[in-house]
Write a protein that holds these residues in place. Structure first.
Motif, PDB file in Angstrom:
ATOM      1  N   ILE A 137      -3.702   5.290   5.514  1.00  0.00           N
ATOM      2  CA  ILE A 137      -3.811   5.717   4.113  1.00  0.00           C
ATOM      3  C   ILE A 137      -4.332   7.146   4.030  1.00  0.00           C
ATOM      4  N   ASN A 138      -3.739   7.953   3.153  1.00  0.00           N
ATOM      5  CA  ASN A 138      -4.188   9.337   3.005  1.00  0.00           C
ATOM      6  C   ASN A 138      -5.307   9.432   1.961  1.00  0.00           C
ATOM      7  N   LEU A 188       0.813  -1.214   0.000  1.00  0.00           N
ATOM      8  CA  LEU A 188       0.000   0.000   0.000  1.00  0.00           C
ATOM      9  C   LEU A 188       0.845   1.262   0.000  1.00  0.00           C
ATOM     10  N   CYS A 189       2.127   1.099   0.278  1.00  0.00           N
ATOM     11  CA  CYS A 189       3.003   2.271   0.315  1.00  0.00           C
ATOM     12  C   CYS A 189       3.082   2.919  -1.063  1.00  0.00           C
ATOM     13  N   PHE A 234      -2.874   6.359  -0.560  1.00  0.00           N
ATOM     14  CA  PHE A 234      -1.492   5.911  -0.427  1.00  0.00           C
ATOM     15  C   PHE A 234      -1.020   6.031   1.009  1.00  0.00           C
ATOM     16  N   MET A 235      -0.074   5.195   1.368  1.00  0.00           N
ATOM     17  CA  MET A 235       0.652   5.368   2.615  1.00  0.00           C
ATOM     18  C   MET A 235       2.024   5.930   2.277  1.00  0.00           C
TER      19      MET A 235
END
Length: 107
Positions: free
Chosen positions: A68-69, A21-22, A73-74
């Motif tokens: 997560i934003n 997820l990064c 995304f992280m």
């Protein structure tokens, strides 16, 4: 072996810590997408691709969806350098080089 939270040693990520997820570097895709692309384009195995991109794809606080934003995304890579008391790999990265001209302007 047990993976304990209170590690006195330097955090050294392995493929098990890979967080898809990064956000990959500052690109508009995440680490899972990057790994898929590398596997297709460069013919690497998934494990090889994960290992190669690991330094951008690990979140020191764990890979949880609550970080997560808005873009989905992280932001992961920066956190690892802060928790890592001895960020040996960041000394020679591009970010370090890019700052030099700015430093010269100040002097």
């Amino acid at each position: 072996f047990m993976h304990c939270e209170e590690q006195s040693t330097v955090f050294t990520p392995t493929i098990k810590d890979f967080c898809g997820l990064c956000k990959w570097k500052d690109q508009s895709f995440n680490c899972n997408e990057r790994v898929e692309w590398v596997v297709k384009q460069k013919g690497q195995t998934k494990e090889e691709a994960m290992a190669t991109n690991l330094k951008y794809c690990v979140n020191a606080n764990g890979c949880t969806t609550d970080k997560i934003n808005d873009e989905g995304f992280m932001h992961c890579e920066e956190q690892i350098t802060m928790t890592n008391k001895n960020p040996s790999y960041s000394a020679g990265t591009m970010k370090h080089v890019e700052k030099e001209p700015e430093l010269e302007d100040i002097l």
